[in-house]
Motif scaffolding. Structure first.
Motif, PDB file in Angstrom:
ATOM      1  N   UNK A 405      24.845  62.622  47.682  1.00 47.42           N
ATOM      2  CA  UNK A 405      23.730  62.988  48.553  1.00 47.42           C
ATOM      3  C   UNK A 405      22.553  62.014  48.424  1.00 47.42           C
ATOM      4  N   UNK A 406      22.686  61.059  47.500  1.00 41.19           N
ATOM      5  CA  UNK A 406      21.588  60.117  47.283  1.00 41.19           C
ATOM      6  C   UNK A 406      20.349  60.768  46.702  1.00 41.19           C
ATOM      7  N   UNK A 407      20.550  61.828  45.929  1.00 40.88           N
ATOM      8  CA  UNK A 407      19.410  62.521  45.317  1.00 40.88           C
ATOM      9  C   UNK A 407      19.318  62.195  43.816  1.00 40.88           C
ATOM     10  N   UNK A 408      18.153  62.452  43.259  1.00 40.05           N
ATOM     11  CA  UNK A 408      17.919  62.136  41.842  1.00 40.05           C
ATOM     12  C   UNK A 408      17.394  63.348  41.084  1.00 40.05           C
ATOM     13  N   UNK A 409      18.189  64.401  41.014  1.00 35.31           N
ATOM     14  CA  UNK A 409      17.701  65.595  40.316  1.00 35.31           C
ATOM     15  C   UNK A 409      17.641  65.379  38.808  1.00 35.31           C
ATOM     16  N   UNK A 410      16.850  66.222  38.141  1.00 33.09           N
ATOM     17  CA  UNK A 410      16.804  66.246  36.674  1.00 33.09           C
ATOM     18  C   UNK A 410      17.729  67.348  36.205  1.00 33.09           C
ATOM     19  N   UNK A 411      18.749  66.948  35.441  1.00 33.04           N
ATOM     20  CA  UNK A 411      19.766  67.899  34.974  1.00 33.04           C
ATOM     21  C   UNK A 411      19.671  68.024  33.464  1.00 33.04           C
ATOM     22  N   UNK A 412      19.581  69.255  32.981  1.00 34.73           N
ATOM     23  CA  UNK A 412      19.589  69.495  31.533  1.00 34.73           C
ATOM     24  C   UNK A 412      20.855  70.267  31.170  1.00 34.73           C
ATOM     25  N   UNK A 413      21.546  69.777  30.131  1.00 37.71           N
ATOM     26  CA  UNK A 413      22.763  70.449  29.654  1.00 37.71           C
ATOM     27  C   UNK A 413      22.489  71.038  28.271  1.00 37.71           C
ATOM     28  N   UNK A 414      22.902  72.261  28.062  1.00 31.65           N
ATOM     29  CA  UNK A 414      22.863  72.829  26.721  1.00 31.65           C
ATOM     30  C   UNK A 414      24.184  72.510  26.039  1.00 31.65           C
ATOM     31  N   UNK A 415      24.155  71.633  25.035  1.00 29.90           N
ATOM     32  CA  UNK A 415      25.380  71.333  24.272  1.00 29.90           C
ATOM     33  C   UNK A 415      25.314  72.169  22.997  1.00 29.90           C
ATOM     34  N   UNK A 416      26.089  73.253  23.012  1.00 30.89           N
ATOM     35  CA  UNK A 416      25.921  74.299  21.992  1.00 30.89           C
ATOM     36  C   UNK A 416      26.472  73.930  20.627  1.00 30.89           C
ATOM     37  N   UNK A 417      27.382  72.956  20.574  1.00 33.25           N
ATOM     38  CA  UNK A 417      27.948  72.630  19.273  1.00 33.25           C
ATOM     39  C   UNK A 417      28.761  71.355  19.321  1.00 33.25           C
ATOM     40  N   UNK A 418      29.145  70.868  18.140  1.00 34.62           N
ATOM     41  CA  UNK A 418      30.014  69.699  18.113  1.00 34.62           C
ATOM     42  C   UNK A 418      31.473  70.137  18.024  1.00 34.62           C
ATOM     43  N   UNK A 419      32.354  69.228  18.412  1.00 35.64           N
ATOM     44  CA  UNK A 419      33.763  69.564  18.545  1.00 35.64           C
ATOM     45  C   UNK A 419      34.643  69.036  17.434  1.00 35.64           C
ATOM     46  N   UNK A 420      34.064  68.721  16.264  1.00 36.39           N
ATOM     47  CA  UNK A 420      34.899  68.135  15.203  1.00 36.39           C
ATOM     48  C   UNK A 420      36.029  69.075  14.797  1.00 36.39           C
ATOM     49  N   UNK A 421      35.769  70.390  14.838  1.00 39.07           N
ATOM     50  CA  UNK A 421      36.833  71.323  14.462  1.00 39.07           C
ATOM     51  C   UNK A 421      37.643  71.759  15.675  1.00 39.07           C
ATOM     52  N   UNK A 422      37.353  71.194  16.834  1.00 36.60           N
ATOM     53  CA  UNK A 422      38.140  71.460  18.046  1.00 36.60           C
ATOM     54  C   UNK A 422      39.036  70.273  18.389  1.00 36.60           C
ATOM     55  N   UNK A 423      39.155  69.308  17.482  1.00 39.80           N
ATOM     56  CA  UNK A 423      39.883  68.082  17.827  1.00 39.80           C
ATOM     57  C   UNK A 423      41.326  68.312  18.263  1.00 39.80           C
ATOM     58  N   UNK A 424      42.053  69.305  17.691  1.00 36.34           N
ATOM     59  CA  UNK A 424      43.414  69.523  18.206  1.00 36.34           C
ATOM     60  C   UNK A 424      43.429  69.856  19.704  1.00 36.34           C
ATOM     61  N   UNK A 425      42.394  70.510  20.196  1.00 36.98           N
ATOM     62  CA  UNK A 425      42.325  70.802  21.630  1.00 36.98           C
ATOM     63  C   UNK A 425      42.200  69.507  22.428  1.00 36.98           C
ATOM     64  N   UNK A 426      41.417  68.572  21.908  1.00 37.72           N
ATOM     65  CA  UNK A 426      41.298  67.265  22.576  1.00 37.72           C
ATOM     66  C   UNK A 426      42.652  66.553  22.591  1.00 37.72           C
ATOM     67  N   UNK A 427      43.396  66.673  21.483  1.00 33.89           N
ATOM     68  CA  UNK A 427      44.730  66.065  21.444  1.00 33.89           C
ATOM     69  C   UNK A 427      45.600  66.664  22.539  1.00 33.89           C
ATOM     70  N   UNK A 428      45.573  67.979  22.698  1.00 34.30           N
ATOM     71  CA  UNK A 428      46.332  68.637  23.772  1.00 34.30           C
ATOM     72  C   UNK A 428      45.936  68.068  25.131  1.00 34.30           C
ATOM     73  N   UNK A 429      44.644  67.921  25.331  1.00 34.28           N
ATOM     74  CA  UNK A 429      44.188  67.400  26.613  1.00 34.28           C
ATOM     75  C   UNK A 429      44.673  65.962  26.816  1.00 34.28           C
ATOM     76  N   UNK A 430      44.494  65.130  25.795  1.00 39.39           N
ATOM     77  CA  UNK A 430      44.850  63.712  25.944  1.00 39.39           C
ATOM     78  C   UNK A 430      46.360  63.523  26.077  1.00 39.39           C
ATOM     79  N   UNK A 431      47.129  64.401  25.411  1.00 43.27           N
ATOM     80  CA  UNK A 431      48.591  64.316  25.512  1.00 43.27           C
ATOM     81  C   UNK A 431      49.116  64.868  26.837  1.00 43.27           C
TER      82      UNK A 431
END
Lengths: 437, 437
Positions: A405-431
């Motif tokens: 749309x050629x717009x420049x909104x300000x977007x804020x994301x709440x990143x609630x946590x890190x994924x170090x203990x979710x890494x097997x899920x990333x492996x599933x996704x990447x595989x």
């Protein structure tokens, strides 16, 4: 390349002194919880077997600001104020004209926002003379956070972890053990309700509703124990408002007095409420006009697919009835990786805000969520928690739409946590083996 | 209870502008690396097949301060300056009169100090037109850090991970994959030396020396590739000096102008050198009188049990010969949990400082290390990396001695990383199944 700040880190003196209670500012009052035996509005005394009075008072409070005890602020200093980043590399990767920011709770000792509430919960229990806490946990973030807080204030801690998560996430069990807590897979044979559920559903992957029933039963049977909940209830969302209060100050220091979109993941609702409620106050008082978007998983889409009605918070019907968007107390979501979002209902305060049009909601599949999470990781270096990926995916959609749309909104994301203990899920996704539940 | 700061977080403007090169200040010059073919001092051109000229110049530099490129500082902003904490709860748990502080590198995107060097290494390779990096990794911290940095600058990245760690730490493999890197267990069948080692030692648990040989061979055979090392070499230690420079400022802001003891874990030596060299400069210039203690594992006690002589950096003898404390190029340490400390040698600069009496060393068993790590976790909330536990154990010994002597020394601990991906090791410790290697 620029010498502008990449992040804003406030000094410890800027840790909020009060929690923000949105109940004081809501245009219409939220419906009260009901005593399940009488269907009458709950009296504070009804909760006394489960919670200490300090937390019951917060649960029922209509005061706008509730002071954070100095002892709690001292522990908050271990990781608060949390940083807020400008996601310049993500913007570049997306080719978007949007300005994207993220508030990052993953640098807390336990790796997520959950410690914001576990610490005051343990503190008020300690004050009330309780010596033991019981709780449930989905992904294990809340269990780890309560284990840490219980240890900090010298309390014992017993945790029922949803079976699919208990079996798939041995690292979380270890994390809770390091903090001296005990944890078992739920449904377990350590409670009456657990034994009944195992008989009825021998192959169940478990659910937060079942684990809550077990933890509630255990607390009710021990006069020295309290039950602690990691989300859903008013006092839990209250504690999390430190996130949004800090974020408003940090955005202003970035020179962004007005946020256009706020994306946060929503399971039980504490992460969403924590970052969003202070922004909704900005809206209600006319200072900002933020579109707040709750990002829920397709596997448990309580806001977008549920009914707004009274329901139990748990499977067995041991809790008070809460007016909320719900998929039904016996709903068992698919065992998706974002265990923290696998809840049949949504916090009554978030539900009320949604019903009143104060926030919007979108349901996202986990493949889209992890696609966004990998993009974010490669751009920003931080690997987000499975839950947080849903918020990032929502923001990515918006950023792409803005580019078109050629717009420049300000977007804020709440990143609630890190994924170090979710890494097997990333492996599933990447595989390529991740199902799109 | 106090309203003093719990931590000092410097603003981004205080990220050091230069790396500190201790070579400029050493009372005696360190012995040069030797060309293994001629046993003559190495010429810069000898290293050109493996490293870009920007890093070779740093390796041989005698300049005191080397400017950090703006592009590197921009990436550092993702996590730097890193926080420095007062460990009040640990002090209380120990009943010590010592004042204990810790500099914490575990909040970096990859969870350890390693990103301080991976980012400039990737940057200088990018500048030189290389398109691919090869490396080894022990615990996986360096591999993850290089994967992140390579992705940031658009380079491919291939990683040989010590077999015992590759098999015992699937999460690390996943972390490297998220950043788009490929990793294999070493010795592997992807290189000539790997195939030879597998034939000779079919049951080997691998070693950093073997993995280095493989990564060096792979880089030497590809003109577009460079080899990257996560420790040992002068330029790696140089990059890590951002840690010590920040720590000196932070201690001063805590009102501690003089540190009495500095404990840091030492495997290859980059974490130790990074925090210690700026403090050794304080000593050499008479501003402080810090006792620097390298904490190494009993399983690979190069400083306390090794010989100070020329040796190869790898098993196969492909690297230059380095004058260092060494247990011998073919030494294979027991597969202890602190994979990052399982190296047969010690960085030449750290070795030289030790030989000249500028630092001391102590070897600690892993049970004592994890006992200290659990104590630290329960007190401070942060679960340290297996490697970092050795530094904490050294500090705990000192704090207990201080309590007995009625003294109040100022103790600084370098906590090099978080232990979220080391949680199975904590389980071993808590279950009582950890051997005291």
């Amino acid at each position: 390349m620029t010498d502008q700040p990449a992040k804003i880190v406030l000094p410890e003196s800027e840790i909020p002194t009060h929690w923000y209670n949105i109940v004081a500012d809501l245009p219409t009052p939220p419906a009260p919880p009901l005593n399940p035996a009488t269907d009458e509005p709950l009296a504070p005394a009804d909760l006394a077997p489960l919670f200490p009075m300090g937390l019951i008072e917060q649960e029922a409070s209509t005061q706008r600001w509730i002071e954070i005890p100095q002892e709690v602020r001292e522990v908050y200093k271990l990781w608060r104020p949390s940083p807020l980043y400008r996601a310049r590399r993500l913007e570049k990767a997306l080719g978007t004209s949007a300005r994207i920011y993220y508030k990052y709770e993953g640098a807390s000792p336990v790796g997520s926002h959950k410690a914001n509430s576990s610490v005051p919960q343990a503190y008020f229990n300690k004050l009330a003379g309780r010596t033991r806490l019981t709780t449930e946990t989905g992904a294990g973030q809340w269990g780890a956070a309560l284990a840490f807080a219980a240890e900090t204030f010298g309390l014992a801690c017993d945790i029922w972890q949803v079976r699919s998560s208990f079996e798939g996430k041995p690292y979380r069990h270890a994390q809770m053990s390091v903090f001296g807590a005990s944890s078992v897979g739920s449904p377990s044979d350590t409670t009456k309700i657990g034994r009944r559920l195992r008989e009825e559903f021998p192959d169940t992957s478990g659910s937060l509703g079942m684990a809550i029933s077990e933890a509630v039963e255990a607390a009710a049977e021990d006069p020295n124990a309290s039950y602690s909940l990691g989300s859903v209830l008013n006092h839990v969302l209250l504690h999390q408002t430190v996130i949004g209060q800090e974020a408003i100050k940090q955005m202003a220091l970035f020179g962004e007095g007005a946020v256009d979109y706020l994306f946060a993941c929503a399971g039980g609702g504490s992460n969403l409420g924590g970052i969003a409620f202070p922004f909704i106050r900005e809206n209600l008082e006319g200072r900002q006009s933020v579109k707040v978007v709750a990002c829920e998983p397709k596997a448990a889409p309580s806001l977008t697919q549920g009914e707004f009605r009274y329901d139990f918070g748990d499977t067995a019907g041991l809790t008070p009835k809460l007016k909320m968007y719900t998929l039904g107390q016996d709903f068992v979501p698919d065992p998706v990786h974002a265990g923290g979002l696998r809840y049949h209902g949504m916090a009554p305060l978030v539900s009320h805000c949604y019903h009143e049009g104060l926030l919007e909601a979108v349901a996202l599949g986990q493949r889209e969520a992890f696609e966004a999470g990998v993009l974010f990781s490669r751009a920003e270096g931080i690997i987000p928690a499975s839950e947080s990926n849903h918020a990032i995916a929502g923001a990515v959609r918006q950023a792409k739409a803005a580019a078109e749309a050629g717009e420049s909104p300000v977007i804020l994301i709440g990143v609630s946590g890190n994924g170090l203990l979710d890494l097997p899920a990333y492996t599933d996704y990447l595989d390529g083996t991740m199902v799109d539940a």
